[in-house]
Design a protein around this motif. Structure first.
Motif, PDB file in Angstrom:
ATOM      1  N   VAL A 120       0.833  -1.198   0.000  1.00  0.00           N
ATOM      2  CA  VAL A 120       0.000   0.000   0.000  1.00  0.00           C
ATOM      3  C   VAL A 120       0.869   1.251   0.000  1.00  0.00           C
ATOM      4  CG1 VAL A 120      -1.877   1.196   1.147  1.00  0.00           C
ATOM      5  CG2 VAL A 120      -1.669  -1.279   1.365  1.00  0.00           C
ATOM      6  N   PRO A 121       0.904   2.017  -1.093  1.00  0.00           N
ATOM      7  CA  PRO A 121       1.682   3.247  -1.092  1.00  0.00           C
ATOM      8  C   PRO A 121       0.967   4.345  -0.309  1.00  0.00           C
ATOM      9  CG  PRO A 121       0.575   2.978  -3.189  1.00  0.00           C
ATOM     10  CD  PRO A 121       0.263   1.761  -2.390  1.00  0.00           C
ATOM     11  N   ARG A 122       1.732   5.179   0.356  1.00  0.00           N
ATOM     12  CA  ARG A 122       1.165   6.272   1.150  1.00  0.00           C
ATOM     13  C   ARG A 122       1.791   7.575   0.687  1.00  0.00           C
ATOM     14  NH1 ARG A 122      -1.261   5.920   6.323  1.00  0.00           N
ATOM     15  NH2 ARG A 122      -1.597   7.954   7.253  1.00  0.00           N
ATOM     16  N   LEU A 123       0.963   8.517   0.310  1.00  0.00           N
ATOM     17  CA  LEU A 123       1.448   9.817  -0.121  1.00  0.00           C
ATOM     18  C   LEU A 123       1.690  10.690   1.097  1.00  0.00           C
ATOM     19  CD1 LEU A 123      -0.978  10.399  -3.114  1.00  0.00           C
ATOM     20  CD2 LEU A 123       1.469  10.008  -3.275  1.00  0.00           C
ATOM     21  N   ARG A 124       2.885  11.249   1.162  1.00  0.00           N
ATOM     22  CA  ARG A 124       3.233  12.100   2.301  1.00  0.00           C
ATOM     23  C   ARG A 124       2.403  13.378   2.314  1.00  0.00           C
ATOM     24  NH1 ARG A 124       8.500  11.128   4.579  1.00  0.00           N
ATOM     25  NH2 ARG A 124       8.444  13.279   5.290  1.00  0.00           N
ATOM     26  N   SER A 125       2.040  13.873   1.141  1.00  0.00           N
ATOM     27  CA  SER A 125       1.318  15.140   1.076  1.00  0.00           C
ATOM     28  C   SER A 125      -0.027  15.073   1.787  1.00  0.00           C
ATOM     29  CB  SER A 125       1.123  15.563  -0.380  1.00  0.00           C
ATOM     30  OG  SER A 125       0.484  14.552  -1.123  1.00  0.00           O
ATOM     31  N   LEU A 377      -5.796   8.315  -7.697  1.00  0.00           N
ATOM     32  CA  LEU A 377      -5.836   6.905  -8.073  1.00  0.00           C
ATOM     33  C   LEU A 377      -5.802   6.706  -9.585  1.00  0.00           C
ATOM     34  CD1 LEU A 377      -8.526   5.507  -5.592  1.00  0.00           C
ATOM     35  CD2 LEU A 377      -6.127   4.819  -5.692  1.00  0.00           C
ATOM     36  N   PHE A 378      -6.635   7.440 -10.294  1.00  0.00           N
ATOM     37  CA  PHE A 378      -6.790   7.221 -11.728  1.00  0.00           C
ATOM     38  C   PHE A 378      -5.628   7.810 -12.545  1.00  0.00           C
ATOM     39  CE2 PHE A 378     -11.103   6.217 -10.526  1.00  0.00           C
ATOM     40  CZ  PHE A 378     -11.511   5.300 -11.483  1.00  0.00           C
ATOM     41  N   TYR A 379      -4.939   8.785 -11.984  1.00  0.00           N
ATOM     42  CA  TYR A 379      -3.833   9.409 -12.724  1.00  0.00           C
ATOM     43  C   TYR A 379      -2.528   9.235 -11.952  1.00  0.00           C
ATOM     44  CZ  TYR A 379      -7.763  11.438 -15.202  1.00  0.00           C
ATOM     45  OH  TYR A 379      -8.929  11.602 -15.916  1.00  0.00           O
ATOM     46  N   LYS A 380      -2.391   8.077 -11.348  1.00  0.00           N
ATOM     47  CA  LYS A 380      -1.207   7.775 -10.543  1.00  0.00           C
ATOM     48  C   LYS A 380       0.071   7.994 -11.343  1.00  0.00           C
ATOM     49  CE  LYS A 380      -0.326   3.505  -9.546  1.00  0.00           C
ATOM     50  NZ  LYS A 380      -0.395   2.156  -8.962  1.00  0.00           N
ATOM     51  N   ASP A 381       1.024   8.703 -10.725  1.00  0.00           N
ATOM     52  CA  ASP A 381       2.335   9.006 -11.316  1.00  0.00           C
ATOM     53  C   ASP A 381       2.263   9.996 -12.477  1.00  0.00           C
ATOM     54  OD1 ASP A 381       3.482   7.225  -9.499  1.00  0.00           O
ATOM     55  OD2 ASP A 381       3.202   5.541 -10.878  1.00  0.00           O
ATOM     56  N   GLN A 382       1.079  10.467 -12.842  1.00  0.00           N
ATOM     57  CA  GLN A 382       0.949  11.498 -13.874  1.00  0.00           C
ATOM     58  C   GLN A 382       0.797  12.851 -13.164  1.00  0.00           C
ATOM     59  OE1 GLN A 382      -1.935  10.452 -16.999  1.00  0.00           O
ATOM     60  NE2 GLN A 382      -1.913   8.348 -16.221  1.00  0.00           N
ATOM     61  N   HIS A 383       1.911  13.371 -12.692  1.00  0.00           N
ATOM     62  CA  HIS A 383       1.872  14.529 -11.807  1.00  0.00           C
ATOM     63  C   HIS A 383       1.223  15.748 -12.450  1.00  0.00           C
ATOM     64  CE1 HIS A 383       4.153  12.171  -9.080  1.00  0.00           C
ATOM     65  NE2 HIS A 383       5.314  12.247  -9.740  1.00  0.00           N
ATOM     66  N   LEU A 436      -4.681  24.209  -1.847  1.00  0.00           N
ATOM     67  CA  LEU A 436      -3.664  23.866  -0.855  1.00  0.00           C
ATOM     68  C   LEU A 436      -3.095  22.480  -1.105  1.00  0.00           C
ATOM     69  CD1 LEU A 436      -2.133  24.631   1.708  1.00  0.00           C
ATOM     70  CD2 LEU A 436      -4.059  23.748   3.046  1.00  0.00           C
ATOM     71  N   LEU A 437      -3.961  21.522  -1.444  1.00  0.00           N
ATOM     72  CA  LEU A 437      -3.484  20.177  -1.749  1.00  0.00           C
ATOM     73  C   LEU A 437      -2.585  20.190  -2.977  1.00  0.00           C
ATOM     74  CD1 LEU A 437      -3.542  17.195  -1.026  1.00  0.00           C
ATOM     75  CD2 LEU A 437      -5.611  16.950  -2.403  1.00  0.00           C
ATOM     76  N   LEU A 438      -2.925  21.008  -3.955  1.00  0.00           N
ATOM     77  CA  LEU A 438      -2.079  21.171  -5.134  1.00  0.00           C
ATOM     78  C   LEU A 438      -0.690  21.645  -4.729  1.00  0.00           C
ATOM     79  CD1 LEU A 438      -1.457  21.665  -8.200  1.00  0.00           C
ATOM     80  CD2 LEU A 438      -2.607  23.871  -7.951  1.00  0.00           C
ATOM     81  N   LEU A 443       5.020  20.281  -3.681  1.00  0.00           N
ATOM     82  CA  LEU A 443       6.247  20.463  -2.909  1.00  0.00           C
ATOM     83  C   LEU A 443       6.755  19.169  -2.297  1.00  0.00           C
ATOM     84  CD1 LEU A 443       5.448  23.803  -1.007  1.00  0.00           C
ATOM     85  CD2 LEU A 443       6.992  23.506  -2.947  1.00  0.00           C
ATOM     86  N   VAL A 444       5.825  18.335  -1.818  1.00  0.00           N
ATOM     87  CA  VAL A 444       6.213  17.154  -1.043  1.00  0.00           C
ATOM     88  C   VAL A 444       6.399  15.920  -1.915  1.00  0.00           C
ATOM     89  CG1 VAL A 444       5.487  15.584   0.806  1.00  0.00           C
ATOM     90  CG2 VAL A 444       5.125  18.049   1.045  1.00  0.00           C
ATOM     91  N   ASP A 445       5.453  15.638  -2.800  1.00  0.00           N
ATOM     92  CA  ASP A 445       5.479  14.379  -3.542  1.00  0.00           C
ATOM     93  C   ASP A 445       6.004  14.509  -4.969  1.00  0.00           C
ATOM     94  OD1 ASP A 445       4.539  12.622  -1.576  1.00  0.00           O
ATOM     95  OD2 ASP A 445       2.490  13.300  -1.878  1.00  0.00           O
ATOM     96  N   VAL A 446       5.987  15.712  -5.524  1.00  0.00           N
ATOM     97  CA  VAL A 446       6.457  15.876  -6.899  1.00  0.00           C
ATOM     98  C   VAL A 446       7.878  16.424  -6.909  1.00  0.00           C
ATOM     99  CG1 VAL A 446       6.025  16.971  -9.128  1.00  0.00           C
ATOM    100  CG2 VAL A 446       4.097  16.215  -7.729  1.00  0.00           C
ATOM    101  N   LYS A 447       8.052  17.630  -6.393  1.00  0.00           N
ATOM    102  CA  LYS A 447       9.386  18.252  -6.374  1.00  0.00           C
ATOM    103  C   LYS A 447      10.253  17.716  -5.246  1.00  0.00           C
ATOM    104  CE  LYS A 447       8.539  21.013  -9.823  1.00  0.00           C
ATOM    105  NZ  LYS A 447       9.206  20.807 -11.143  1.00  0.00           N
ATOM    106  N   ARG A 448       9.629  17.250  -4.171  1.00  0.00           N
ATOM    107  CA  ARG A 448      10.334  16.699  -2.997  1.00  0.00           C
ATOM    108  C   ARG A 448      11.317  17.690  -2.410  1.00  0.00           C
ATOM    109  NH1 ARG A 448      11.558  11.008  -6.015  1.00  0.00           N
ATOM    110  NH2 ARG A 448       9.370  10.515  -6.451  1.00  0.00           N
ATOM    111  N   VAL A 449      10.910  18.952  -2.380  1.00  0.00           N
ATOM    112  CA  VAL A 449      11.748  19.980  -1.761  1.00  0.00           C
ATOM    113  C   VAL A 449      11.381  20.168  -0.293  1.00  0.00           C
ATOM    114  CG1 VAL A 449      12.124  21.191  -3.932  1.00  0.00           C
ATOM    115  CG2 VAL A 449      10.156  21.812  -2.523  1.00  0.00           C
ATOM    116  N   TRP A 450      10.332  19.513   0.154  1.00  0.00           N
ATOM    117  CA  TRP A 450       9.889  19.608   1.553  1.00  0.00           C
ATOM    118  C   TRP A 450       9.458  18.222   1.997  1.00  0.00           C
ATOM    119  CZ3 TRP A 450       4.481  21.614   3.287  1.00  0.00           C
ATOM    120  CH2 TRP A 450       4.432  21.677   4.683  1.00  0.00           C
ATOM    121  N   SER A 451       9.937  17.828   3.176  1.00  0.00           N
ATOM    122  CA  SER A 451       9.593  16.506   3.700  1.00  0.00           C
ATOM    123  C   SER A 451       8.188  16.457   4.295  1.00  0.00           C
ATOM    124  CB  SER A 451      10.603  16.095   4.778  1.00  0.00           C
ATOM    125  OG  SER A 451      10.461  16.926   5.919  1.00  0.00           O
TER     126      SER A 451
END
Length: 518
Positions: A120-125, A377-383, A436-438, A443-451
């Motif tokens: 089960v993957p978990r998104l940090r964002s 879910l439907f666009y997984k990995d299509q940031h 805000l979610l965008l 920042l967290v899951d795409v660019k990964r500039v913030w943990s």
């Protein structure tokens, strides 16, 4: 006796200032002039916020610099020589405040994705978003430094305090979509999941009853004055409806995102049209009850605060249909006795901001969050696709709010109102939530500039932190006796300290791998 307005003065009064109103009449021209005279200069009540901002900025800057230095190879090698290697590993992996990836993810996942189970993957964002909302909620509940913008709006309009609960509901819907899809993919039956949904909803409701009502100084719980609605109760009811509806139509999605589907641009919407019809029907019910229900002694469709509002014409009509339904079905003694409207509008009837009618729009809010989860879910990995859809939804919801409110506090057909959980309140806050979610997702899951730290830790233990901060609110070190109860500085220091302590507690629990899930 006819009343005559002598003059009208617009003036921004500062805190703790002493003022006089001087009225002069020019007998020759019969003109009246009104002037404000400052007898004692007001204090700058915003300086404590500025100093708190500098302190927290300094702390996070030092942590960031420490992380940067540890990543420099010579410094890393020096640490290995001077310190115990095992302790050095712990320090480096802790990332000075950001979560250790080796604790929660395996090597085949990118740093932005965390595992909650074998597959089960978990998104940090999502946890970061939830934790951010919770941090503001805890700070507001502790007093918000006694600033007006950290208190709930008396009636129509928004303050910072009015933002966080809907965001919490929104992200609950997002997480529901991901978790149900994941469990179905792992082979759980719908019967098992339904029992889990029922259990979680009941537990949230009962926790709310136990937490909201006790006053141990006055004795044990008594049914006579038991408040039935509340934050956790509304979360439980909302989760039951949204999760049950999703379970009814949910299908396990394939891991691959390359599967062809008809009309791929709306593949997150088209299969779920019955859900949208159900939500529209729910909203029609809210509109009909709000604007068509005959409330004794009140005009039909009344959305005001009652009391001295509307020139005191409808003193016992607080909340219109929403207040009437709660008083009719639950009884006056079983709803909130001191609503935020009582101070400004001098209302005398009880009114519950977490009442029955508002729960309908809470379900709508969670369902919009569910839609955000389906996008993930439907666009997984299509940031780019995910972020584009978040942006589009934010614009659509904002446009609906503009149409309902005419971009004003009072003039629209349905004003933004947290007490009523009006539909314009839901569309406005969902617009903010998608935006805000965008931002957090980027920042967290795409660019990964913030943990995601420190909010990530709160998000991982949200129920425990919420329950804990309610139970221990009046105990040291979360609260102490102040020397000056009129001081913003002391209130802000106390409330920030209490909130920071819960951040530290959630971090320690995260490091100990202790998570309270229901």
């Amino acid at each position: 006796m006819e009343r005559k307005e002598l003059c009208r003065v617009h003036y921004h009064f500062g805190e703790f200032g002493n003022y006089s109103l001087v009225v002069r009449t020019d007998h020759s021209s019969q003109n009246v002039s009104c002037n404000i005279v400052i007898n004692q200069e007001p204090v700058n009540s915003y300086l404590p916020i500025f100093f708190a901002f500098l302190i927290y900025t300094g702390i996070f800057t030092m942590l960031a610099l420490g992380q940067f230095c540890i990543n420099i190879e010579p410094i890393r090698n020096w640490l290995y020589k001077k310190m115990n290697p095992r302790e050095t590993d712990r320090l480096i992996n802790s990332e000075l405040g950001s979560p250790r990836q080796t604790d929660s993810i395996s090597g085949d996942l990118p740093p932005g994705v965390w595992r909650t189970g074998p597959t089960v993957p978990r998104l940090r964002s999502l946890d970061t978003f939830r934790g951010l909302a919770l941090a503001i909620m805890v700070f507001v509940n502790y007093g918000g430094g006694k600033y007006w913008f950290f208190k709930h709006q008396s009636w129509n309009g928004l303050t910072v305090a009015d933002l966080v609960f809907p965001w919490f509901v929104f992200i609950m819907g997002t997480s529901t979509a991901l978790s149900l899809s994941s469990m179905l993919r792992r082979g759980c039956s719908k019967g098992q999941l339904l029992l889990k949904i029922l259990w979680r909803s009941c537990l949230l409701f009962l926790l709310g009853i136990v937490i909201v009502n006790p006053n141990y100084c006055l004795g044990p719980l008594s049914w006579e004055n038991l408040r039935i609605p509340g934050v956790l109760q509304r979360l439980g009811c909302t989760y039951l409806v949204v999760a049950g509806l999703e379970l009814l139509f949910a299908k396990p999605l394939p891991d691959s995102t390359s599967v062809e589907a008809p009309l791929p641009s709306v593949r997150d919407l088209l299969p779920y049209w019955p859900q949208w019809l159900f939500m529209m029907a729910l909203e029609v019910v809210w509109l009909c009850l709000t604007f068509l229900l005959n409330v004794p002694g009140c005009p039909r469709g009344y959305l005001g605060a009652g009391g001295i509002g509307d020139h005191g014409k409808y003193p016992n009509c607080t909340g219109g249909a929403a207040g009437y339904i709660d008083r009719l079905l639950l009884g006056e003694k079983h709803i909130y006795q001191h609503p935020s409207s009582s101070v400004l509008y001098m209302t005398t009837v009880p009114f519950d901001p977490e009442g029955i009618l508002g729960t309908i729009n809470s379900v709508i809010m969670a369902f919009l969050g569910l839609q955000a989860g389906k996008i993930l879910l439907f666009y997984k990995d299509q940031h780019q696709q995910i972020m584009l859809r978040f942006c589009v939804w934010s614009i659509i919801m904002g446009a609906v709010s503009a149409a309902l409110t005419k971009c004003s506090t009072e003039e629209g057909a349905i004003p933004v109102n947290k007490n009523l959980w009006s539909i314009s309140y839901v569309t406005t806050l969902s617009s903010f939530a998608f935006a805000l979610l965008l931002l957090v997702y980027g920042l967290v899951d795409v660019k990964r500039v913030w943990s995601g730290a420190p909010f990530f830790f709160l998000g991982m233990n949200s129920i425990l932190v919420y329950v804990g901060h309610e139970i221990f609110e009046n105990y040291f070190p979360f609260k102490w006796k102040m020397r000056d109860t009129q001081s913003h500085s002391e209130h802000l220091a106390q409330n920030l300290t209490a909130t920071s302590l819960w951040v530290i507690i959630s971090y320690v629990l995260y490091r100990k791998r202790i998570f309270w899930k229901i």
